[in-house]
Scaffold this motif. Sequence first.
Motif, short mmCIF file in Angstrom:
data_model
loop_
_atom_site.label_atom_id
_atom_site.label_comp_id
_atom_site.label_asym_id
_atom_site.label_seq_id
_atom_site.Cartn_x
_atom_site.Cartn_y
_atom_site.Cartn_z
N HIS A 125 29.44 -88.60 123.73
CA HIS A 125 30.64 -87.83 123.44
C HIS A 125 30.56 -86.41 124.01
N LEU A 126 31.70 -85.95 124.47
CA LEU A 126 31.94 -84.54 124.76
C LEU A 126 33.18 -84.16 123.95
N ILE A 127 33.02 -83.27 122.98
CA ILE A 127 34.06 -83.03 121.98
C ILE A 127 34.48 -81.56 121.98
N THR A 128 35.79 -81.34 121.88
CA THR A 128 36.32 -80.01 121.61
C THR A 128 37.64 -80.16 120.88
N ASN A 158 42.47 -88.18 131.48
CA ASN A 158 41.63 -89.17 130.79
C ASN A 158 42.54 -90.18 130.11
N PRO A 159 43.13 -91.10 130.89
CA PRO A 159 44.16 -92.00 130.36
C PRO A 159 43.69 -92.90 129.22
N ASP A 160 42.40 -93.19 129.18
CA ASP A 160 41.88 -94.05 128.11
C ASP A 160 41.33 -93.26 126.94
N ILE A 195 35.90 -84.64 130.55
CA ILE A 195 37.07 -84.92 129.71
C ILE A 195 37.81 -83.62 129.44
N THR A 196 39.13 -83.71 129.34
CA THR A 196 39.96 -82.54 129.10
C THR A 196 40.76 -82.73 127.81
N TYR A 197 40.80 -81.67 127.02
CA TYR A 197 41.56 -81.65 125.78
C TYR A 197 42.63 -80.56 125.86
#
Length: 889
Positions: free
Chosen positions: A167-170, A179-181, A196-198
Amino acid sequence: MSATFRYNRHDYRRPPVQLTHVDLKLDFFDDRVEGVETLHLTARETLRSVSLDAQALEIGDVQLVNADGTTRALDSVYFKRENRLEIVLPHECQTGEALALAIRATCRPTHNVLDGLYYDTTPPGAPPQMISQCQQWGFQRIMPVVDDCTAKCTWRTTLEGSSRYTHLITNGDVCRETNPDGVPVPVPGKPERMRITYVNTIPMPPYLFIAAAGTWDVLADSVMTDFGRTIRLEYLVPPGKTAGARLPMAILQDAVRWHARRLGYDYRRECYRTICMEKSNFGGMENVGNTTIITEAALIDEWTPDRRLVYAYGVILHEFEHNHCGSDVTMETPFDMWLNEAFTVNIEREYLADKFGTELMRLSDLDSMRGPLQGPLAVEDAGKMGRIVREGFNHPDEVVDGVTYVKAPEVLGMLRELMGAERYEEAVSWYFTEYNGGNADTDQFLAAFRRFSDRDLDAFFHEWLFTIGYPSLRGAWRHEPASRRLVVALSQRRRGGPGGWFTVPFHVTGVDAAGAPMPSVDRTLVLDCEAAEFVFEDVDAPPAFLDWNSGGAFYGAFEDATSTPAMLAEAALKSPFLVGRVDAMRRLADREMAATIADPAHEPAAQWLALFPAVLADASLPPGIRARLLTVSEEMLDRDYLPRPRERNAAARALRRRVAASLGEAALLRAFAKARKSRADEPLAVAIPRRSLVTALAMLLAETEGEKAVAALVDLFETASCIGDRLAAAQALLRTASPRRQEVMAALRALCRPHVAAYGAYLQVVAGSPAPDVFAAIAWEESDPAFRMDHPGHSRSLYAAMAANNAQLWTDAGLAWAEATIRKLAPVNEYVALVVVGAFQLVEAMDEPLRDQVLAMLERLADSFNPVQFPSIHGRLAQMLERSDSQPG
């Protein structure tokens, strides 16, 4: 040596720029995190330079981003000692003008500085586990920023790290364009890395930011709220530990629904995630949709002690409520932190009372208030700290204490009593509506209550929030048969610090000889002066006794000036208010404690001793209340005895022996065997109070020193089905001279070491031993590779328990241990070291020669800690030692 604060409330002003949006990219490597950010800002005033907060960073390029996307290099100066990056602008920036700054920087996580990004416990074979703690000023350890509560802005954050991470979490929702999925994707040309982008569209201040790169298993579920919204719920747990998250997940689902019903709050994000972290100075942290909770509380299994079970229920609801109180409505400054916490704690208390019973939870709250080490009353008894609205601090972590989390909620509870529940709730609703999405300070919060109150609240707010101290109330009553009146006299004297009279709502209920409440004597009285009398009319007969606010909110101390030992004994056996029964029993115990301290040969009153077999035989009493009534505590209600810890400990031990002897080994063994019986499907709300009774009886059995008693305790340890009973057995055996105690402790160590919650509880048992060999036992644990001083759960469990060990701390060996421990612990974790320092906060009131010994130790420590490197330790020691010019906190 002057005890001034590094940060003062009167110096605070809003930053000259408003942060409106952050574009951030963080690249995680084993030894560092490289960042690049674009800060979008609006000037609040005319500027020639921009000052950003930056701490322990390596600063790279600093550029101005033009409207067309081109960039221009800017000059900057990094003032490391001031934690400030000063950026020179190419032209004067006018009020209201927008600008964008692009900055590169690198941070290097550590194992012991638990601010910003740091290394958490890494699962075997995984890349380094990194997680952030940004409250209060942690983000500036990740990247330069306007690190202010008012810097609420939107965020777009991209995280990149090893593809070996799970995991990479923010914060925010996953950007489906990149990150379509909803999961990280490989970095083009770098298959060993992922990205991954949030996107977080709800404005959030930097202190609520989270970044985490780690290896977790996931337990996923969902909950539908009363608003028809389905929220995805995730528990990120250490590998192989998803079974331990099943009960917490059920608690979370229940808490979300309960919360929506109680407050009408609508959580607006797609996912609510709970992340296990092992290392934190705090139990949990709200990070806008990504709550971090220490693993020992986040997971529940057969190795979770009962105190952690109850704590888990509370912290899950507490952190979810912070989405409402803290994230949506945010404190203006760290000096206003009580706004975030006091209301949240009271909502947590309501939830716990709903799950475990009002009386037991109220007694737990009173324990937190009265505790001699970290309880806020003890802090205020020293006369140096205790303001709810702080004037200053040396590090914002200092505000995370009993004043904020215990005193402040109690004051809000009294405010509710004073205003009435309906008006209080109207004020709360208006406040959260008015400031939703923004910030509020203390004055704005108080104005909400003034708006809906039918009485002047100025005196209430001033004394309770802005001064050090608390009221010590004295209550007395008399019945006047001729006029059929009952007259209640209340008076107050101030303890802890100078000031005016407190406004105190205090509920009084008469109880008749049959143990029933008297409708004619049942009212909330308000004392707002030194002394007053209150009259109850149409009272035909005098009460057997009065219940003095036993279940109501009250912060302070109380003396019952009318009740005789016979009346208190009757209250302990007959009161319809269970908290009142415990209170009466403790007041009787206080009398015996005081007499025993004055004369160690004192013979306890037969009337007092006779209460214990009556309580033991009363099957109608809830087990948790019976446990309380059977406990002889060294923590007296009479706070004048607080600076005499050795004497209190010795007196309590002597009285427990007399109680055990009066009950007899055989009766205790029968009660012990009965309390141990349980059903396989026993609910937690039933099991936890029952097990507390087992613990209380185990402590009394230990005092008999009988062979059968020791055998029963060993049997409890060997056959118990939960870790709580094993811990109770070991703790009791340490209070005996039995040779089996070392054998049991070795077995307990082997059982607990693999389990983080159980291991912490085991360390507490080790350090709580009343025997002189406790220091050797602590040294042995410190040498064990399983123990890590940089793990706050380990150090807090071992060292805080020893700091509360009044049987040994106050010996020559104990004082030497304390001095050495503070010296070695402060460079590793200053926050935990402060707990050990707190054991000596009442030094000025101690008897000689102990007082001089402790003062000499504190002087040596104060001389050895640099105020720049150790601001909190140095500041606290200065407060304790300076008798005239120390700065009140």
